[in-house]
Design a protein around this motif. Structure first.
Motif, PDB file in Angstrom:
ATOM      1  N   SER B  11       0.864  -1.184   0.000  1.00  0.00           N
ATOM      2  CA  SER B  11       0.000   0.000   0.000  1.00  0.00           C
ATOM      3  C   SER B  11       0.901   1.234   0.000  1.00  0.00           C
ATOM      4  N   GLY B  12       0.309   2.381  -0.240  1.00  0.00           N
ATOM      5  CA  GLY B  12       1.078   3.635  -0.208  1.00  0.00           C
ATOM      6  C   GLY B  12       1.697   3.848   1.159  1.00  0.00           C
ATOM      7  N   ASN B  13       0.937   3.494   2.190  1.00  0.00           N
ATOM      8  CA  ASN B  13       1.447   3.654   3.550  1.00  0.00           C
ATOM      9  C   ASN B  13       2.635   2.743   3.821  1.00  0.00           C
ATOM     10  N   TYR B  14       2.556   1.501   3.356  1.00  0.00           N
ATOM     11  CA  TYR B  14       3.681   0.592   3.565  1.00  0.00           C
ATOM     12  C   TYR B  14       4.892   1.044   2.735  1.00  0.00           C
ATOM     13  N   ALA B  15       4.619   1.603   1.564  1.00  0.00           N
ATOM     14  CA  ALA B  15       5.710   2.142   0.746  1.00  0.00           C
ATOM     15  C   ALA B  15       6.444   3.228   1.521  1.00  0.00           C
ATOM     16  N   ALA B  16       5.678   4.065   2.229  1.00  0.00           N
ATOM     17  CA  ALA B  16       6.270   5.133   3.047  1.00  0.00           C
ATOM     18  C   ALA B  16       7.102   4.545   4.179  1.00  0.00           C
ATOM     19  N   ALA B  17       6.557   3.500   4.830  1.00  0.00           N
ATOM     20  CA  ALA B  17       7.264   2.867   5.947  1.00  0.00           C
ATOM     21  C   ALA B  17       8.558   2.213   5.478  1.00  0.00           C
ATOM     22  N   TYR B  18       8.495   1.512   4.333  1.00  0.00           N
ATOM     23  CA  TYR B  18       9.705   0.884   3.788  1.00  0.00           C
ATOM     24  C   TYR B  18      10.749   1.938   3.420  1.00  0.00           C
ATOM     25  N   ALA B  19      10.281   3.066   2.870  1.00  0.00           N
ATOM     26  CA  ALA B  19      11.216   4.136   2.495  1.00  0.00           C
ATOM     27  C   ALA B  19      11.917   4.678   3.736  1.00  0.00           C
ATOM     28  N   ALA B  20      11.159   4.835   4.830  1.00  0.00           N
ATOM     29  CA  ALA B  20      11.757   5.321   6.084  1.00  0.00           C
ATOM     30  C   ALA B  20      12.789   4.315   6.594  1.00  0.00           C
ATOM     31  N   LEU B  21      12.453   3.027   6.475  1.00  0.00           N
ATOM     32  CA  LEU B  21      13.375   1.957   6.893  1.00  0.00           C
ATOM     33  C   LEU B  21      14.658   2.006   6.066  1.00  0.00           C
ATOM     34  N   HIS B  22      14.471   2.103   4.735  1.00  0.00           N
ATOM     35  CA  HIS B  22      15.633   2.112   3.841  1.00  0.00           C
ATOM     36  C   HIS B  22      16.461   3.386   3.982  1.00  0.00           C
ATOM     37  N   ALA B  23      15.815   4.472   4.381  1.00  0.00           N
ATOM     38  CA  ALA B  23      16.546   5.740   4.586  1.00  0.00           C
ATOM     39  C   ALA B  23      17.323   5.703   5.900  1.00  0.00           C
ATOM     40  N   ARG B  24      17.185   4.614   6.639  1.00  0.00           N
ATOM     41  CA  ARG B  24      17.838   4.424   7.938  1.00  0.00           C
ATOM     42  C   ARG B  24      17.516   5.558   8.907  1.00  0.00           C
ATOM     43  N   VAL B  25      16.226   5.832   9.051  1.00  0.00           N
ATOM     44  CA  VAL B  25      15.835   6.856  10.016  1.00  0.00           C
ATOM     45  C   VAL B  25      16.183   6.358  11.412  1.00  0.00           C
ATOM     46  N   GLN B  26      16.534   7.281  12.292  1.00  0.00           N
ATOM     47  CA  GLN B  26      16.971   6.901  13.639  1.00  0.00           C
ATOM     48  C   GLN B  26      15.903   7.144  14.688  1.00  0.00           C
ATOM     49  N   VAL B  27      15.057   8.134  14.431  1.00  0.00           N
ATOM     50  CA  VAL B  27      14.013   8.448  15.410  1.00  0.00           C
ATOM     51  C   VAL B  27      12.674   8.612  14.691  1.00  0.00           C
ATOM     52  N   VAL B  28      11.640   8.028  15.265  1.00  0.00           N
ATOM     53  CA  VAL B  28      10.279   8.212  14.769  1.00  0.00           C
ATOM     54  C   VAL B  28       9.409   8.587  15.964  1.00  0.00           C
ATOM     55  N   ALA B  29       8.679   9.685  15.836  1.00  0.00           N
ATOM     56  CA  ALA B  29       7.692  10.047  16.854  1.00  0.00           C
ATOM     57  C   ALA B  29       6.410  10.340  16.111  1.00  0.00           C
TER      58      ALA B  29
END
Lengths: 108, 394
Positions: B11-29
């Motif tokens: 889904s578009g939302n999962y695409a966003a989540a995977y992108a955040a994962l691949h971008a190696r984000v360190q903090v999510v709030a």
């Protein structure tokens, strides 16, 4: 830890507030400028806290409560006030359990 | 390493989540709000399964979510969050703190209509209402663009030190599954190296404060710096978009994606998922002999004024499709586009169609009907009704 008597390795006299002449001289982000480190807020004061060392029991409640923070602990364990930053709010005098801090009107 | 995309149906939302994962984000709030929730759920799943080393900060509202992101970003971390509609509105005050402090936070906003009446469906008014907060805004047409957009946004944001918002349509993209070509982690790492912050609050050697008081003597200059960074962002966007195209095959070097412009009588202009429908319709209309084109505005902030002027010079008319409305004036994109052309030499006939508010269907049939209307306008050489509420029950 940070030594309150030096700012970025400079003395207080050297650490004057930055006043850039052109837009290029400004930092990219609004950092440092106008902070309590380079702006000596002590001159806002009307009443100044004065510590009576004989009454001090070194509980450091004043040090904990000072919102600036303008109170520091000297190597001998005694507390001292950095008058360059103390705005004279009086919280330390109010919180001191032994009434060791008096607020005295300052003559300028 | 040779590029071989990893195809996933998401889904578009999962695409966003995977992108955040691949971008190696360190903090999510983040704070959950429909239809954004599944982005954060997926990220929580990544963390729970040990796929990501992300610090997740639970908060009690979107205002706090953005505040936490600002604090984390100021220490130099790569930060991600997501929200929608009322949640974005609650963040409004904090959005200024993020851009003012020059923090390259990337956020996904799932475009959703503002209440009342309560609605969870697509509408661009929530993000466009944040137009003046100093955030860059990218409008994704499909799930692939959500994924690509997030990855590019980090690179762009961390170059110009401004936050960026990736906008996707509620339910039309957020909950609809589609094939997304994902990039292997090593290649993402090559494209997106670790963040080099402008400053870091984690620097204990040189203490300083962020966002302290600026008197009238200093405030003005800091605003100018943001204005300049936004202007510079245009070149960075084109450069990063081109690099993305060269590396991964999808070119984003144009801030306005366009087709059939050269010989078109008129073009459809719009943003986000509705432009997917328009593309489909334009291909069909071309086969039927209509001389039409399309211009999809990818980046709304910074606004691609120069590219718009170029389009205006070669067409007779522009039909601006707005899935949003600024009460008391007109569609927001229409307003921006018209304003951008004021000092230009070309002034094509422009009409504003308000379409699909609150998730109302916008189909190929609707595009055809609008094409008929535009054809008449071009023949007459005059726009009689500047703003038309296209779907209104009459």
């Amino acid at each position: 830890m940070v030594d309150v008597n030096t700012l970025f390795g400079k003395t207080k006299e050297e650490a004057k507030p930055i006043s850039p002449k052109s837009v290029e001289e400004y930092p990219e982000a609004p950092i440092s400028l106008g902070t309590t480190l380079v702006n000596f807020t002590g001159d806002w004061r009307t009443f100044m806290p004065v510590i009576d060392e004989s009454k001090c029991v070194k509980c450091y409640i004043c040090w904990k409560f000072c919102p600036e923070p303008a109170i520091f602990i000297k190597p001998d364990g005694m507390v001292a006030i950095d008058y360059d930053y103390c705005k004279g709010c009086g919280i330390c005098a109010n919180e001191c359990p032994t009434k060791a801090i008096a607020m005295v009107r300052e003559e300028k | 390493m040779e590029y071989k995309p990893i195809k996933k149906v998401v889904s578009g939302n999962y695409a966003a989540a995977y992108a955040a994962l691949h971008a190696r984000v360190q903090v999510v709030a983040a704070y959950p709000i429909t239809p954004q929730t599944s982005i954060i759920e997926k990220i929580a799943e990544f963390i729970a399964n040990g796929l990501a080393d992300i610090q997740y900060i639970p908060v009690e509202s979107e205002h706090s979510a953005m505040a936490a992101c600002i604090g984390a970003s100021a220490t130099g971390a790569r930060v991600f969050t997501a929200t929608s509609a009322q949640g974005l509105a609650l963040m409004h005050e904090m959005l200024h703190w993020a851009s003012g402090a020059r923090l390259p936070i990337v956020m996904v906003d799932v475009n959703r209509a503002m209440a009342p009446p309560w609605s969870v469906w697509d509408d661009q008014t929530d993000s466009l209402a944040q137009r003046d907060t100093g955030w860059m805004q990218f409008y994704a047409e499909n799930n692939q663009e959500v994924y690509d957009g997030v990855l590019m946004a980090y690179k762009i944001a961390e170059t110009v030190n401004l936050p960026a918002m990736i906008v996707e349509s509620a339910f039309i993209l957020s909950h609809t599954y589609d094939i997304v070509e994902m990039i292997p982690q090593e290649l993402v790492d090559e494209f997106l190296p670790p963040r080099k912050p402008l400053y870091s609050l984690a620097n204990f050697e040189e203490p300083f404060a962020v966002g302290g008081l600026a008197t009238p003597n200093d405030y003005y200059e800091f605003r100018y710096k943001i204005a300049k960074a936004m202007e510079e962002a245009k070149d960075v966007i084109k450069r990063v978009g081109k690099e993305f195209g060269e590396k991964f095959g999808r070119d984003y070097s144009e801030m306005i994606e366009k087709a059939y412009i050269d010989d078109a009588d008129f073009v459809f202009m719009g943003m986000g998922s509705l432009m997917g429908t328009v593309k489909e319709a334009v291909d069909m209309l071309r086969k039927e002999g209509y001389k039409v084109g399309y211009a999809k505005v990818r980046w709304f902030r910074p606004f691609p004024k120069e590219e718009l002027i170029e389009i205006a010079e070669s067409v007779k008319g522009i039909a601006v499709l707005d899935r949003n409305y600024s009460f008391g004036q007109e569609g927001i994109l229409f307003n921006e586009a018209k304003g951008s052309l004021y000092n230009a030499s070309a002034h094509p006939l422009m009409k504003n169609y308000i379409v699909g508010l609150g998730g109302r269907d916008f189909t190929v049939k609707d595009v055809k009907a609008i094409a008929e209307d535009m054809k008449k306008i071009i023949e007459k050489g005059k726009v009689e009704e500047e703003v038309e509420w296209y779907h209104l029950k009459r």
